[in-house]
Design a protein around this motif. Structure first.
Motif, PDB file in Angstrom:
ATOM      1  N   GLU A 471      15.761  30.632  33.960  1.00 41.74           N
ATOM      2  CA  GLU A 471      14.922  29.924  34.937  1.00 41.74           C
ATOM      3  C   GLU A 471      14.010  28.928  34.242  1.00 41.74           C
ATOM      4  OE1 GLU A 471      11.593  30.942  38.422  1.00 41.74           O
ATOM      5  OE2 GLU A 471      12.699  32.555  37.414  1.00 41.74           O
ATOM      6  N   CYS A 498      24.937  33.687  38.665  1.00 35.69           N
ATOM      7  CA  CYS A 498      24.481  32.912  39.822  1.00 35.69           C
ATOM      8  C   CYS A 498      23.491  31.851  39.351  1.00 35.69           C
ATOM      9  CB  CYS A 498      23.812  33.822  40.861  1.00 35.69           C
ATOM     10  SG  CYS A 498      23.121  32.912  42.264  1.00 35.69           S
ATOM     11  N   TRP A 499      23.794  30.601  39.681  1.00 33.59           N
ATOM     12  CA  TRP A 499      22.902  29.496  39.322  1.00 33.59           C
ATOM     13  C   TRP A 499      22.180  29.056  40.594  1.00 33.59           C
ATOM     14  CZ3 TRP A 499      23.950  23.686  38.326  1.00 33.59           C
ATOM     15  CH2 TRP A 499      22.868  23.136  37.639  1.00 33.59           C
ATOM     16  N   ASP A 500      20.931  29.457  40.712  1.00 32.73           N
ATOM     17  CA  ASP A 500      20.154  29.197  41.920  1.00 32.73           C
ATOM     18  C   ASP A 500      19.120  28.113  41.642  1.00 32.73           C
ATOM     19  OD1 ASP A 500      18.753  29.195  44.264  1.00 32.73           O
ATOM     20  OD2 ASP A 500      18.367  31.355  44.300  1.00 32.73           O
ATOM     21  N   THR A 502      17.813  26.356  44.364  1.00 34.32           N
ATOM     22  CA  THR A 502      17.383  26.081  45.738  1.00 34.32           C
ATOM     23  C   THR A 502      15.992  25.460  45.765  1.00 34.32           C
ATOM     24  OG1 THR A 502      18.691  27.955  46.514  1.00 34.32           O
ATOM     25  CG2 THR A 502      17.033  27.067  48.022  1.00 34.32           C
ATOM     26  N   GLU A 521      28.526  31.893  41.393  1.00 34.10           N
ATOM     27  CA  GLU A 521      27.862  31.485  42.627  1.00 34.10           C
ATOM     28  C   GLU A 521      26.849  30.393  42.320  1.00 34.10           C
ATOM     29  OE1 GLU A 521      25.458  33.478  46.420  1.00 34.10           O
ATOM     30  OE2 GLU A 521      25.801  34.627  44.564  1.00 34.10           O
ATOM     31  N   TRP A 522      26.805  29.389  43.192  1.00 31.02           N
ATOM     32  CA  TRP A 522      25.910  28.252  42.987  1.00 31.02           C
ATOM     33  C   TRP A 522      25.141  28.025  44.285  1.00 31.02           C
ATOM     34  CZ3 TRP A 522      27.896  22.560  42.004  1.00 31.02           C
ATOM     35  CH2 TRP A 522      26.807  21.741  41.715  1.00 31.02           C
ATOM     36  N   LYS A 523      23.816  28.081  44.187  1.00 34.48           N
ATOM     37  CA  LYS A 523      22.961  27.871  45.348  1.00 34.48           C
ATOM     38  C   LYS A 523      22.103  26.633  45.136  1.00 34.48           C
ATOM     39  CE  LYS A 523      22.547  32.826  46.418  1.00 34.48           C
ATOM     40  NZ  LYS A 523      21.589  33.947  46.618  1.00 34.48           N
ATOM     41  N   SER A 528      17.622  19.552  46.270  1.00 37.74           N
ATOM     42  CA  SER A 528      17.869  19.824  44.848  1.00 37.74           C
ATOM     43  C   SER A 528      18.400  18.594  44.119  1.00 37.74           C
ATOM     44  CB  SER A 528      18.861  20.982  44.710  1.00 37.74           C
ATOM     45  OG  SER A 528      18.358  22.167  45.268  1.00 37.74           O
ATOM     46  N   PRO A 550      27.794  24.073  46.936  1.00 35.33           N
ATOM     47  CA  PRO A 550      26.826  24.364  48.010  1.00 35.33           C
ATOM     48  C   PRO A 550      27.032  23.448  49.216  1.00 35.33           C
ATOM     49  CG  PRO A 550      25.728  24.366  45.882  1.00 35.33           C
ATOM     50  CD  PRO A 550      27.125  23.894  45.630  1.00 35.33           C
TER      51      PRO A 550
END
Length: 597
Positions: A471, A498-500, A502, A521-523, A528, A550
């Motif tokens: 992060e 998971c690459w968040d 958001t 998973e990509w959020k 963004s 996304p």
């Protein structure tokens, strides 16, 4: 309607609409034009179709050449063998009186310093895609380009490249999103014209030199001879006595300057060792021996080449002190896989004209003690510094601190950072391109390393390889408010793949490349990537791959292209869904989706 080959003219005439730039014809369009001109509306007979397609293909999309060649084959017998002869000898046939006048006119209207730049390009092989960065460094080494000061030399070369492109004399062979033209080339007809211009002067060229104290139109021009196999043979047979060579018809041989061109000069087995030649040609400015296996005596042989501006070597052993006397050197490229290179900061500081350094396949150890550090000169001309494997610690030097005007930096760091790589942001305010590779396995085992990866604030292009996307690391990237392109490769997302992002905004990002990233998973939200124009994803079969783009990407008004390579089927479906959503929302087919397995 006004037509012109010079872009500047169109801008001066611009009134109600923007100028329309004509692209080169596609292979289909070239054949359509050729068929129309040769058969005057009739269809080409089947027995001539393959030969006709070959002829149109060799015209390489230039309408003038298509029309000229059509006029030639229309007068010949309709036999496939004769048409194929035309295709194989296209350059000499196309360079007739009409095309000669067209190219000659463009050439005559070039500024004096642009003419040698163009002729120099003709010495690369036919159809060769010339790397622009490489070409500009050679132009600088040969001092073809006029510029107001050494600080702006690269910019002056870029302006020259743009001028030749805008005059339609050279072609774009490859683009990259964030660096404009990556490769350029010459059309066969233009190249043939340039080679004839060189041949008229017996491989010699008069070019006004760069000299800040000399008037542009000084009569003291420099005489350049391009080294080629015939010249090498004559030099060998005459024991390197220049006045005995028939093709060199001039009186003062001491004023001669030689160019060892990297692509033109290929020594055969009989002349495999270039050193006998080099020790005689002491005025050589550009020497590229990257593809020549050099003997261990190379360092001794190169001692006399004090005028070198550009040097590229593939060697087993190297010490910087062996070339530290080359005070005019601007570009240094080294390649090896056997030895460890020890780079002493004090020795490097002696070469004050160095602008570009690229060292591949060495394991570099940077040496600098306190006494040297206090006396080390700042290399203000250095613009790009790149190396392969580099080992850093608290007692070791960070040589890029010596380069206050550095614009490009590439490092493969072999240990986890234990101190800030860029502790004083103001030192590297000019740094725009940064490439870093980290030791991924070690990053997993340590905590807090991200705080040492705070990047210079003016970065426009960032390339991170084998990086752990924690992060804090993502926030460090997002703080770069001028960042236009981001490329991530061979790395991992920190939260269970998971690459968040958001709640993260990449305010100026136009290009995003994800290559072999271990992300499932990509959020992301529509905030963004507010100005993103291009997304490229390359998958890694057998590993964790992104399954979906996304859905918020459908709300990015600037998005123009998505490219997917070896990705999951679900990722391709999501890209097409985004394209469909944009069409439904805007009524425009503005997004291109390219999928390759």
């Amino acid at each position: 309607m006004v037509t012109t080959r010079i872009e500047k003219v169109t801008k001066q005439l611009q009134h109600h609409s923007d100028p329309y730039s004509l692209n080169f014809l596609t292979s289909e369009e070239s054949w359509e034009l050729l068929e129309k001109k040769v058969f005057r509306g009739e269809i080409c007979p089947p027995d001539l179709l393959e030969a006709g397609l070959q002829v149109s293909l060799h015209c390489k999309g230039l309408p003038l050449v298509v029309v000229l060649i059509a006029g030639i084959i229309a007068k010949r017998e309709r036999e496939a063998s004769l048409w194929l002869e035309v295709a194989n000898d296209l350059s000499s046939l196309a360079l007739g009186e009409q095309s000669m006048k067209v190219i000659q006119s463009s050439y005559d209207h070039l500024e004096d310093h642009l003419k040698p730049c163009l002729l120099y390009m003709a010495l690369f092989p036919e159809d060769h895609k010339i790397p622009v960065d490489h070409l500009l460094k050679l132009w600088m080494a040969e001092e073809f380009v006029l510029n107001a000061g050494t600080e702006n030399m690269e910019k002056a070369c870029r302006v020259c490249m743009t001028d030749l492109l805008n005059r339609s004399l050279i072609m774009v062979s490859g683009m990259r999103f964030y660096r404009d033209v990556e490769y350029c080339s010459l059309h066969d007809v233009v190249r043939e014209f340039c080679l004839r211009k060189l041949t008229e002067d017996k491989y010699m060229q008069l070019a006004v030199p760069f000299n800040p104290y000399q008037h542009l139109h000084s009569t003291e021009s420099r005489l350049c001879i391009y080294i080629h196999d015939d010249l090498v043979k004559q030099l060998d047979h005459s024991n390197y006595q220049l006045d005995k060579i028939p093709m060199l018809d001039f009186k003062e041989t001491n004023s001669l300057e030689f160019i060892a061109h990297p692509k033109l000069n290929t020594w055969n087995n009989q002349y495999s060792n270039p050193f006998n030649l080099l020790v005689k040609l002491r005025f050589v400015r550009a020497l590229d021996l990257m593809d020549v296996e050099l003997p261990d005596s190379w360092a001794t042989a190169i001692q006399s080449l004090t005028e070198l501006r550009y040097l590229a070597l593939c060697v087993k052993q190297f010490e910087l002190k062996w070339i530290s006397h080359l005070h005019n050197l601007q570009t240094l490229q080294l390649k090896s896989s056997d030895e460890k290179l020890r780079l002493r900061a004090a020795t490097l500081s002696e070469m004050t004209n160095l602008r570009h350094v690229k060292i591949d396949c060495f394991f570099m150890v940077l040496e600098n003690n306190e006494q040297e550090s206090s006396s080390t000169t700042m290399l203000e001309n250095m613009k790009s510094f790149g190396t392969c494997d580099i080992c850093l610690d608290n007692m070791n030097a960070r040589p890029w601190w010596m380069f206050p005007n550095l614009e490009e930096l590439s490092l493969n760091i072999k240990d986890v950072p234990e101190f800030p790589l860029f502790p004083i942001a103001e030192v590297h305010s000019h740094l725009h391109f940064l490439t870093l590779e980290f030791p991924l396995i070690q990053l997993f085992e340590l905590v807090g390393w991200e705080r040492y990866c705070v990047f210079p604030s003016n970065l426009r292009h960032l390339d991170l390889a084998t990086c752990f996307l924690t992060e804090e690391m993502v926030l460090n990237i997002a703080r770069l408010k001028k960042l236009e392109s981001l490329q991530l490769s061979m790395g991992f997302a920190s939260m269970r793949y998971c690459w968040d992002v958001t709640n993260v905004e990449f305010a100026a990002l136009k290009y995003l490349g994800l290559f072999f990233m271990q992300i499932e998973e990509w959020k992301a939200s529509e905030e963004s990537f507010p100005v993103l124009e291009k997304l490229v994803i390359s998958g890694w079969p057998g590993f964790k791959d992104i399954k979906e783009i996304p859905p918020s990407f459908a709300d990015i008004l600037t998005l123009r292209r998505i490219e997917l390579f070896d990705c999951t089927d679900s990722l391709g479906v999501s890209a097409l869904n985004i394209k469909r959503a944009i069409e439904e929302n805007t009524g425009c087919d503005s997004l291109q989706v390219f999928i390759q397995k």
